[in-house]
Design a protein around this motif. Structure first.
Motif, PDB file in Angstrom:
ATOM      1  N   ASP A 172       4.610 -10.410   4.328  1.00  0.00           N
ATOM      2  CA  ASP A 172       4.171  -9.179   4.969  1.00  0.00           C
ATOM      3  C   ASP A 172       3.864  -8.099   3.935  1.00  0.00           C
ATOM      4  OD1 ASP A 172       4.539 -10.351   7.439  1.00  0.00           O
ATOM      5  OD2 ASP A 172       6.591  -9.598   7.658  1.00  0.00           O
ATOM      6  N   CYS A 173       2.867  -7.296   4.250  1.00  0.00           N
ATOM      7  CA  CYS A 173       2.517  -6.173   3.384  1.00  0.00           C
ATOM      8  C   CYS A 173       3.588  -5.095   3.479  1.00  0.00           C
ATOM      9  CB  CYS A 173       1.168  -5.603   3.813  1.00  0.00           C
ATOM     10  SG  CYS A 173       0.653  -4.132   2.899  1.00  0.00           S
ATOM     11  N   THR A 174       3.945  -4.528   2.340  1.00  0.00           N
ATOM     12  CA  THR A 174       4.911  -3.434   2.307  1.00  0.00           C
ATOM     13  C   THR A 174       4.172  -2.101   2.373  1.00  0.00           C
ATOM     14  OG1 THR A 174       6.472  -4.719   0.969  1.00  0.00           O
ATOM     15  CG2 THR A 174       6.730  -2.313   0.951  1.00  0.00           C
ATOM     16  N   TYR A 175       4.510  -1.308   3.385  1.00  0.00           N
ATOM     17  CA  TYR A 175       4.005   0.068   3.469  1.00  0.00           C
ATOM     18  C   TYR A 175       5.069   0.941   2.819  1.00  0.00           C
ATOM     19  CZ  TYR A 175       0.486  -1.749   6.645  1.00  0.00           C
ATOM     20  OH  TYR A 175      -0.564  -2.464   7.185  1.00  0.00           O
ATOM     21  N   VAL A 224       0.864  -1.172   0.000  1.00  0.00           N
ATOM     22  CA  VAL A 224       0.000   0.000   0.000  1.00  0.00           C
ATOM     23  C   VAL A 224       0.905   1.228   0.000  1.00  0.00           C
ATOM     24  CG1 VAL A 224      -0.207  -0.184   2.517  1.00  0.00           C
ATOM     25  CG2 VAL A 224      -1.750   1.317   1.271  1.00  0.00           C
ATOM     26  N   ASN A 225       0.591   2.193  -0.870  1.00  0.00           N
ATOM     27  CA  ASN A 225       1.365   3.434  -0.874  1.00  0.00           C
ATOM     28  C   ASN A 225       0.446   4.611  -0.600  1.00  0.00           C
ATOM     29  OD1 ASN A 225       0.049   4.050  -3.267  1.00  0.00           O
ATOM     30  ND2 ASN A 225       1.893   4.169  -4.509  1.00  0.00           N
ATOM     31  N   GLU A 234      -1.058   5.371   9.472  1.00  0.00           N
ATOM     32  CA  GLU A 234      -2.412   5.207   9.990  1.00  0.00           C
ATOM     33  C   GLU A 234      -3.436   5.138   8.859  1.00  0.00           C
ATOM     34  OE1 GLU A 234      -5.618   7.432  12.994  1.00  0.00           O
ATOM     35  OE2 GLU A 234      -3.590   8.210  12.757  1.00  0.00           O
ATOM     36  N   VAL A 235      -3.364   6.071   7.919  1.00  0.00           N
ATOM     37  CA  VAL A 235      -4.308   6.068   6.792  1.00  0.00           C
ATOM     38  C   VAL A 235      -4.093   4.829   5.930  1.00  0.00           C
ATOM     39  CG1 VAL A 235      -5.079   7.298   4.726  1.00  0.00           C
ATOM     40  CG2 VAL A 235      -4.471   8.580   6.788  1.00  0.00           C
ATOM     41  N   MET A 236      -2.848   4.486   5.668  1.00  0.00           N
ATOM     42  CA  MET A 236      -2.543   3.328   4.836  1.00  0.00           C
ATOM     43  C   MET A 236      -3.094   2.042   5.460  1.00  0.00           C
ATOM     44  SD  MET A 236       1.296   4.710   4.039  1.00  0.00           S
ATOM     45  CE  MET A 236       1.991   3.522   2.883  1.00  0.00           C
TER      46      MET A 236
END
Length: 410
Positions: free
Chosen positions: A332-335, A234-235, A262-264
């Motif tokens: 794992d999800c990448t922020y 998510v970006n 937080e928003v992501m």
């Protein structure tokens, strides 16, 4: 370069070119493109294998027949049948893929949500309650059914008026049709509703509080959720500039990467909770009156500016191929927190029309540090005709922005 798949992109616009560049950058493969009209974005390109134009491609029967016939054609031209990875580039094409998923899956690989979920997300009348249910904040919203008396109590103006069903709205063309209307009184609301009603559109309209602020108050987020419904990245990005023609409002021409965990996490959590799969693209606007990011919509596809995710190391085509062809998913999800400035307009346009001091400072710094990229000038595309077309396009932008009447954001 030999590959174990063949990309097929539906559409000939800017979005289609960005996806073609993503496939070529990741794998050196040249996608095949099907579309309805010839457009300069894809017409002159050397990174696209073929461009096939199909009359009435937006008609459901023509669409399915054309795609299945094209699959036969591609299979006939190779000694070994390779998986065909299908990507749509606008709401209507994506809807047709989803509505005919059972037929198309016999020949193509693709990753989209179910038709039921598509309707909940693409039709704004259904999307806003769903978003609120899962903790996302939306602007004050009213819904009007076209054909019924206009009985609305709008607390303040200006307000934004837009169709709930964009696909149906654009099936009913009319003079002066705009993507989004800004209205300043109930009289204007009634006038716009009457015009839209006269076109034949019979779905609902959304009237929302107008969140103040220029283009830089608009924000964007791209995510990829694999076939198991797990978010892989998510970006988050801040819009630097958007198109300023009334018919093109909401089409971003420059985005600078940002990071807000937080928003992501909220956006990721929402999509995972509803069982979403595929690429998703959120539009948000920051409301300085209460300090909250408010969700305007989610696109069930990559946006025309989503290439900035590819620039950050999250190649959209690669996520699709590794998931659908190679079966590699999970982890794992990448922020994403990588500095990039995406633009499809010349640098001089950014310097002239980005006036917010902090954003302007970052734009100048990113340009100086060479963290800027324009995928239309993808270095793998060596077409001289394309370069000439791009030069003319760039020159026209000064006039486009100078004569535009919309200057205050969505």
């Amino acid at each position: 370069m030999k590959t174990d798949f063949v990309p097929v992109i539906v559409g000939t616009d800017l979005n289609a070119y960005h996806m073609a560049a993503s496939f070529h950058e990741a794998y050196g493969v040249k996608p095949h493109v099907l579309g309805k009209v010839q457009m300069g974005f894809t017409h002159y390109s050397t990174i696209i294998e073929t461009v096939t134009l199909v009359e009435n491609l937006d008609d459901a029967e023509v669409f399915v027949e054309a795609l299945l016939g094209y699959a036969d054609q591609l299979d006939a031209g190779t000694a070994q049948k390779l998986p065909l990875v299908l990507v749509g580039t606008n709401d209507h094409y994506v809807r047709l893929i989803i509505e005919h998923a059972e037929q198309l899956r016999a020949r193509y690989l693709f990753n989209y949500p179910s038709e039921e979920l598509l309707n909940q997300l693409q039709v704004k009348e259904a999307f806003y309650p769903l978003a609120q249910k899962h903790g996302l904040t939306i602007p004050e919203t009213h819904i009007h059914q076209v054909g019924e008396p206009v009985d609305l109590e709008i607390s303040r103006f200006p307000a934004i008026l837009k169709p709930s069903n964009g696909v149906e709205y654009y099936r009913n063309k009319f003079a002066g049709q705009e993507k989004v209307y800004r209205v300043n009184s109930m009289e204007e609301v009634r006038e716009v509703i009457a015009t839209i009603e006269a076109s034949g559109y019979r779905d609902t309209l959304i009237i929302q509080d107008f969140i103040p602020g220029d283009d830089t108050y608009i924000w964007d987020s791209v995510l990829y959720l694999n076939s198991d419904g797990e978010a892989e990245f998510v970006n988050f990005g801040q819009v630097v500039l958007q198109e300023h023609e009334a018919s093109a409002i909401g089409n971003y021409t420059a985005i600078i990467s940002r990071f807000d965990r937080e928003v992501m996490e909220q956006l990721k959590g929402f999509l995972e909770a509803i069982g979403y799969t595929g690429i998703a693209n959120f539009d948000l606007k920051y409301d300085s009156r209460d300090g909250v990011f408010k969700v305007l919509e989610v696109n069930v596809r990559q946006g025309r500016s989503s290439y900035y995710a590819t620039m950050q190391g999250q190649n959209l085509a690669q996520h699709l191929v590794e998931d659908l062809v190679r079966g590699r998913r999970g982890g794992d999800c990448t922020y994403v927190d990588e500095d990039v400035l995406f633009t499809v307009v010349p640098k001089y346009i950014l310097k002239e029309y980005v006036t917010e001091p902090t954003v302007r400072e970052d734009v100048v710094r990113f340009i100086r540090e060479k963290k800027i990229g324009n995928p239309l000038h993808y270095r793998g595309d060596r077409s001289l005709l394309r370069r000439a077309w791009l030069a003319v396009r760039a020159a026209r932008y000064r006039k486009k922005y100078a004569s535009a009447s919309w200057r205050d954001g969505l």
